[in-house]
Design an enzyme around this catalytic site. Structure first.
Site, PDB file in Angstrom:
ATOM      1  N   ARG A   1      38.982  28.952 -26.637  1.00  0.00           N
ATOM      2  CA  ARG A   1      39.322  27.552 -26.870  1.00  0.00           C
ATOM      3  C   ARG A   1      39.596  27.268 -28.337  1.00  0.00           C
ATOM      4  NH1 ARG A   1      38.396  24.077 -22.591  1.00  0.00           N
ATOM      5  NH2 ARG A   1      36.893  24.868 -21.111  1.00  0.00           N
TER       6      ARG A   1
ATOM      7  N   LYS B   1      46.817  25.485 -13.605  1.00  0.00           N
ATOM      8  CA  LYS B   1      46.300  26.805 -13.977  1.00  0.00           C
ATOM      9  C   LYS B   1      45.580  27.486 -12.815  1.00  0.00           C
ATOM     10  CE  LYS B   1      44.088  25.860 -17.578  1.00  0.00           C
ATOM     11  NZ  LYS B   1      42.906  25.916 -18.426  1.00  0.00           N
TER      12      LYS B   1
ATOM     13  N   ARG C   1      46.198  10.958  -7.625  1.00  0.00           N
ATOM     14  CA  ARG C   1      45.044  11.511  -6.936  1.00  0.00           C
ATOM     15  C   ARG C   1      44.021  10.421  -6.624  1.00  0.00           C
ATOM     16  NH1 ARG C   1      41.945  16.747  -9.322  1.00  0.00           N
ATOM     17  NH2 ARG C   1      44.007  17.417  -9.870  1.00  0.00           N
TER      18      ARG C   1
ATOM     19  N   ARG D   1      43.419  12.625 -22.399  1.00  0.00           N
ATOM     20  CA  ARG D   1      43.040  14.029 -22.191  1.00  0.00           C
ATOM     21  C   ARG D   1      44.150  14.972 -22.630  1.00  0.00           C
ATOM     22  NH1 ARG D   1      41.408  13.943 -16.047  1.00  0.00           N
ATOM     23  NH2 ARG D   1      41.259  16.197 -16.182  1.00  0.00           N
TER      24      ARG D   1
ATOM     25  N   ARG E   1      39.638   7.902  -9.707  1.00  0.00           N
ATOM     26  CA  ARG E   1      38.559   8.167 -10.666  1.00  0.00           C
ATOM     27  C   ARG E   1      38.925   7.609 -12.032  1.00  0.00           C
ATOM     28  NH1 ARG E   1      37.174  14.450 -10.269  1.00  0.00           N
ATOM     29  NH2 ARG E   1      37.602  14.095 -12.467  1.00  0.00           N
TER      30      ARG E   1
END
Ligand SMILES: [Zn+2]
Length: 215
Positions: free
Chosen positions: A88, A13, A127, A173, A162
């Site tokens: 949201r 995004k 990542r 998520r 992470r």
């Protein structure tokens, strides 16, 4: 352009917003940014929001709408805006519809950036982040690895995955996002404003928007 951007974490995004704002000078507006801005400027609404944030409470919708109303009337929004991360929930979407009608602003569309799940997983699971809190350099094991495996180029600290970027955490998520956002997709579909773009990269999303808007 006047858009709402919907997209899962890792859907790109931020990149899409950057490319779109460069086309016609519209501004990207995220709830977090405008709340921080209102707090910094010390307006009444900002001070009220600060109270909630300091207590770790959610800022109530009515307050967010008040701040959004002021933000949308600032001169830099004349060329358009991209709402990122807002609304949201359905009540927020309804309140936004009322607000825009009152301000005589017509939304072009709500863009649902639909990136295949495997691509999001691949983007986020590869990542790596420098462990040193003063550095936090970001690497990607495929596209941008550190010169020496597991060691930060900038500060020499360990480079790690992470906890919220493991495959398991990201799957969770994504599931949460889909659950929360599905009703919004339905809302904008009913409003006749939904544009879903299935794409593997940001350029394809931008091209889809341009085509729809004739830009
Ligand atoms: Zn580092």
């Amino acid at each position: 352009m006047k858009l709402i951007l919907l997209g899962a974490p890792g859907a790109g995004k931020g990149t899409v917003a950057k490319l779109l704002t460069a086309i016609d000078g519209s501004v990207q507006i995220s709830t977090g940014d405008i709340l921080r801005g209102a707090v910094q400027s010390g307006t009444d609404l900002g001070r009220e929001a600060e109270g909630y944030m300091k207590r770790g409470d959610l800022v109530p919708d009515a307050l967010i709408m008040g701040i959004m109303e002021k933000r949308l009337q600032e001169p830099d929004c004349e060329k358009g805006f991209l709402l990122d991360g807002f609304p949201r929930t359905i009540p927020q979407a309804e309140a936004l519809r009322e607000l825009l009608a009152r301000l005589d602003i017509t939304l072009d569309m709500a863009v649902n950036i639909d990136v295949p799940r495997e691509i999001i997983l691949d983007r986020l699971c590869t990542r790596r982040t420098c462990e040193n809190s003063d550095c936090q350099a970001i690497y990607n094991v495929k596209s941008n690895p550190p010169r020496e495996e597991g060691v930060c180029d900038k500060c020499g600290s360990p480079v790690v995955q992470r906890e919220d970027e493991t495959e398991e955490a990201i799957s969770h998520r994504l599931a949460t996002y889909n659950e929360k956002t599905a009703p919004l997709i339905g809302f904008y579909e009913k409003e006749g404003l939904l544009l879903t773009i299935e794409a593997v990269n940001s350029e394809a999303v931008v091209n889809g928007v341009r085509e729809k808007l004739g830009l």
